[in-house]
Write a protein that holds these residues in place. Structure first.
Motif, short mmCIF file in Angstrom:
data_model
loop_
_atom_site.label_atom_id
_atom_site.label_comp_id
_atom_site.label_asym_id
_atom_site.label_seq_id
_atom_site.Cartn_x
_atom_site.Cartn_y
_atom_site.Cartn_z
N ASP A 21 0.94 -1.30 0.15
CA ASP A 21 -0.35 0.04 -0.06
C ASP A 21 0.77 1.55 0.15
O ASP A 21 2.17 1.26 0.77
N VAL A 68 1.47 5.12 1.24
CA VAL A 68 1.19 5.39 2.94
C VAL A 68 1.28 6.91 2.39
O VAL A 68 0.96 7.35 3.37
N ALA A 69 2.59 6.66 1.67
CA ALA A 69 3.05 8.73 1.83
C ALA A 69 3.80 9.16 0.47
O ALA A 69 4.59 8.06 -0.42
N GLN A 80 1.30 14.22 0.64
CA GLN A 80 0.80 13.79 1.16
C GLN A 80 1.14 12.61 2.47
O GLN A 80 2.28 11.98 1.68
N VAL A 81 0.66 12.62 3.15
CA VAL A 81 0.89 11.36 4.67
C VAL A 81 -0.48 10.47 5.04
O VAL A 81 -1.67 11.30 4.96
N HIS A 82 -0.43 9.45 4.77
CA HIS A 82 -1.99 8.62 4.79
C HIS A 82 -2.19 9.05 6.72
O HIS A 82 -1.16 8.49 7.22
N PRO A 83 -3.43 9.31 7.22
CA PRO A 83 -3.54 9.86 8.41
C PRO A 83 -2.87 8.54 9.07
O PRO A 83 -2.25 8.83 10.74
N GLY A 84 -2.98 7.09 9.38
CA GLY A 84 -2.76 6.21 10.08
C GLY A 84 -1.47 6.02 9.79
O GLY A 84 -0.75 5.06 11.02
N HIS A 85 -0.46 6.96 9.30
CA HIS A 85 1.14 6.49 9.64
C HIS A 85 1.90 8.08 9.27
O HIS A 85 2.55 8.30 8.47
#
Length: 288
Positions: A35, A37-38, A66-71
């Motif tokens: 996935d 994620v950033a 962008q960075v995924h909120p979960g990471h």
């Protein structure tokens, strides 16, 4: 989400910039398993050639990311990569104002609010949104009509943009890059034709089919045809078209500084409301 990291904004800038700016672009992706994620997209110093013959030297670096909120912790890796990619340069970045964790991390690494960008005529943006379930019917002045880029042709589509944004860096080659970008559809590239044949207003709608959302980017009107309701009618017409294509949600970005009320007023008049705003940051050449 930062206003410059949306589906439509990324597609538009990638497409139109490939011809003249790609050599100055540096990109990095971060994955967790399979996935994404950033990601980061750094734009390094380059020259911009405009339609009036002038040349602008861009001497600093700018980052979209962008960075995924979960990471969320990956923002530290993004910052480190950016600093190593653009050493010795003035570096700017525009996270979202609501992302307090990211703002704290950027500040800890020497990035400060960009006071020039935050001024009354600064360059920060806000992102606006609305649903497209109930859209007013568009009304054009007598003699004007809607066209698509497929109907009008490449030359007219390019000229419409150059007229609206002069002096502009847009060219036929840049438009070719836009047309080859994922998400571009000629039937969602809308123009307003004046009675004598001038393409007086234009916009591209970028449809994100996975999320059933679309974005206007760019939106522009020829100076000789402003304040006639053309852009407002075009936006309404466009929302009807993307709804028919499957979208349920619409976004558009605009300058958010107090000195630029016109675009905000236009978008508010067709039902958009602010959903996020940018927080421009800068790190000077001398900062460690």
């Amino acid at each position: 989400m930062s206003a410059d990291a949306t589906f439509g904004e990324l597609a538009w800038n990638w497409g139109k910039g490939q011809a003249g700016e790609r050599a100055s672009w540096v990109r990095r992706l971060w994955f967790s398993g399979g996935d994404l994620v950033a990601w980061g997209w750094a734009r390094l110093p380059h020259q911009l050639k405009r339609s009036d013959g002038s040349v602008r030297d861009v001497t600093g670096a700018y980052l979209s990311y962008q960075v995924h909120p979960g990471h969320a912790g990956l923002v530290d890796k993004v910052i480190d990569w950016y600093d190593r990619t653009a050493p010795g340069l003035e570096r700017t970045v525009i996270p979202t104002a609501a992302n307090e964790f990211a703002l704290e991390r950027w500040a800890a690494c020497g990035y400060e609010p960009d006071l020039t960008a935050l001024g009354d005529t600064g360059s920060w943006h806000q992102l606006n949104e609305r649903d497209v379930t109930d859209v007013e019917q568009p009304v054009l002045p007598d003699g004007f009509r809607f066209r698509t880029a497929d109907e009008a042709g490449p030359e007219a589509a390019v000229q419409a943009h150059v007229d609206a944004w002069a002096p502009s860096t847009y060219t036929a080659e840049a438009y070719q890059g836009v047309r080859q970008t994922a998400g571009y559809r000629g039937d969602l590239h809308i123009l307003v034709e004046a009675p004598e044949g001038t393409m007086a207003s234009s916009t591209i709608m970028w449809l994100d089919e996975a999320n059933k959302t679309a974005e206007f980017e760019p939106v522009g009107t020829h100076p000789d045809y402003r304040r006639r309701g053309l852009a407002r009618a075009m936006l309404l017409h466009g929302m009807h078209r993307v709804r028919a294509a499957g979208a349920t949600h619409m976004t558009v970005a605009c300058l958010g500084a107090p000195g630029y009320p016109q675009a905000r007023g236009l978008y508010y008049s067709v039902g958009f409301t602010e959903c996020s705003r940018d927080a421009p940051l800068i790190k000077t050449k001398t900062a460690r």
